[in-house]
Each structure stands twice: as C-alpha cells, then as structure tokens.
Design an enzyme around this catalytic site. Structure first.
Site, PDB file in Angstrom:
ATOM      1  N   HIS A  96       0.833  -1.203   0.000  1.00  0.00           N
ATOM      2  CA  HIS A  96       0.000   0.000   0.000  1.00  0.00           C
ATOM      3  C   HIS A  96       0.871   1.258   0.000  1.00  0.00           C
ATOM      4  O   HIS A  96       0.664   2.180  -0.802  1.00  0.00           O
ATOM      5  CB  HIS A  96      -0.921  -0.022   1.226  1.00  0.00           C
ATOM      6  CG  HIS A  96      -1.841   1.146   1.326  1.00  0.00           C
ATOM      7  ND1 HIS A  96      -3.180   1.051   1.017  1.00  0.00           N
ATOM      8  CD2 HIS A  96      -1.632   2.434   1.711  1.00  0.00           C
ATOM      9  CE1 HIS A  96      -3.749   2.241   1.198  1.00  0.00           C
ATOM     10  NE2 HIS A  96      -2.827   3.091   1.624  1.00  0.00           N
ATOM     11  N   GLU A  97       1.837   1.300   0.875  1.00  0.00           N
ATOM     12  CA  GLU A  97       2.677   2.493   1.001  1.00  0.00           C
ATOM     13  C   GLU A  97       3.614   2.665  -0.195  1.00  0.00           C
ATOM     14  O   GLU A  97       3.931   3.793  -0.581  1.00  0.00           O
ATOM     15  CB  GLU A  97       3.458   2.475   2.317  1.00  0.00           C
ATOM     16  CG  GLU A  97       2.584   2.405   3.562  1.00  0.00           C
ATOM     17  CD  GLU A  97       1.492   3.459   3.638  1.00  0.00           C
ATOM     18  OE1 GLU A  97       1.641   4.549   3.042  1.00  0.00           O
ATOM     19  OE2 GLU A  97       0.466   3.184   4.287  1.00  0.00           O
ATOM     20  N   HIS A 100       1.849   4.610  -2.789  1.00  0.00           N
ATOM     21  CA  HIS A 100       1.961   6.054  -2.517  1.00  0.00           C
ATOM     22  C   HIS A 100       3.331   6.572  -2.949  1.00  0.00           C
ATOM     23  O   HIS A 100       3.438   7.644  -3.558  1.00  0.00           O
ATOM     24  CB  HIS A 100       1.770   6.355  -1.030  1.00  0.00           C
ATOM     25  CG  HIS A 100       0.386   6.169  -0.535  1.00  0.00           C
ATOM     26  ND1 HIS A 100      -0.732   6.641  -1.201  1.00  0.00           N
ATOM     27  CD2 HIS A 100      -0.082   5.576   0.597  1.00  0.00           C
ATOM     28  CE1 HIS A 100      -1.818   6.334  -0.503  1.00  0.00           C
ATOM     29  NE2 HIS A 100      -1.446   5.682   0.584  1.00  0.00           N
TER      30      HIS A 100
END
Length: 194
Positions: A96-97, A100
């Site tokens: 997920h990160e 980003h």
C-alpha cells in the site's frame, strides 16, 4: 501519504489498538516482504521512474497510534511494529505504502496538502494493493457480496483524507468523488488491477 501529520489515517489493518511485535521482528518481516513478487515489481518500477530506494527506505518503528504504517515524502515507508502481528499485514502495509511512494515518484507536481491529490493516491493504493480484497473485508466484519471492493476503497480513502489537516469531511468527499473515475482506473505500473 507524504506528510507526517497525515500518517494518522493510514491504517491497513483497522483501527483497534493491538500489542503488535518488536521492531526487530518487524524488520525481519520487512526483509521477507521485499522478496515477494508484488513488492519486487513495485520497487523495480520505482527505479524505472528514476526513484532510487535506499536500504533504509522501508523501516519498522513503534508508532504509538492505531495505524499500520505510512509514507512520508523524503522519509520513505514506515511499518508500525506495535500494530503488526503477522507477515501478511507487513506485506499489505508495504505494498500500500509503495503505491503512494510510486505516485509521489511519478508525479512531479503531487501535493499531499491538496485533498484531490491525496484522495487519488489513496484510491489507487486501496484498489491496487489488495487492501479491499473480499477476504480482508470479511475478516474486518464487512460481508457484502456485490460492490464490496469499491465501498471498501471509498471508506478507507475517506478515513485517510479526513485525517489530512487540510481536508474537511465535505472537502474530502468532494475530492474523492471528483477524481474517482480517473484514479480508480489508473492502474500504473500494473497493466490492470492485480
């Protein structure tokens, strides 16, 4: 997420307080995560975009908050060891990160204080990371047969963007709705949503 103030919202495992694991054990799980196909794929594509990832780009920390991790522009990815208990949770946070981080790398004008920019990256991370897979949603207590994935992404985007001090709930919702179609359908660096 790019700003430390926004880290409060980034929760890939829910919002309940848990005992977690040690920083050292979390570091071992991060090393295992780096060997997974999805993480390798994301790191390779970040390098293709010209973003170098140092040895300490993904690091374990005790967060003392009910979050699982976050992305900080210039600081990398943090995994909250005090909220993580199993390898799958570390893998999800890292994936997920990294989405980003990939967004931050490829978009020269990405402004994390802009609610629409923030919402777009959260939409992409929620959709592409597997955060909203049916199994994960079921284990969180959400059991909807149709439309669960988009509902989950929207719920988690709102949770994150509302925590941005620049975004009220109304502004966050408007921003999410304004960018939903383009960001949900933007699957880069993947050919399609995994």
């Amino acid at each position: 997420m790019a700003e430390e103030a926004n880290l409060k919202a980034e929760s890939s495992a829910g919002s309940s307080t848990r005992s977690g694991t040690t920083v050292a054990k979390c570091q071992d799980m991060i090393y295992k995560s780096l060997r997974t196909p999805m993480v390798k794929f994301l790191l390779k594509h970040m390098e293709k975009e010209g973003c170098s990832i140092g040895d300490n780009f993904i690091k374990p920390v005790d967060c003392d908050m009910s979050i699982s991790g976050g992305y900080v522009r210039g600081g990398g990815v943090i995994v909250c060891s005090d909220q993580i208990t199993i390898q799958d949770e570390v893998n999800q946070v890292v994936i997920h990160e990294l989405i980003h981080a990939y967004d931050d790398c490829r978009a020269a004008n990405l402004d994390w204080t802009n609610c629409a920019h923030h919402a777009c990256s959260e939409i992409r991370a929620g959709h592409l990371s597997g955060d909203c897979h049916y199994k994960r949603e079921f284990l969180r207590g959400y059991a909807k047969l149709r439309g669960h994935e988009q509902d989950c992404v929207k719920r988690r985007v709102m949770k994150s963007v509302i925590a941005n001090p620049n975004c009220s709930e109304t502004t966050a919702r408007e921003a999410m709705e304004a960018v939903w179609d383009i960001c949900y359908n933007d699957t880069k660096p993947f050919d399609r949503a995994p």
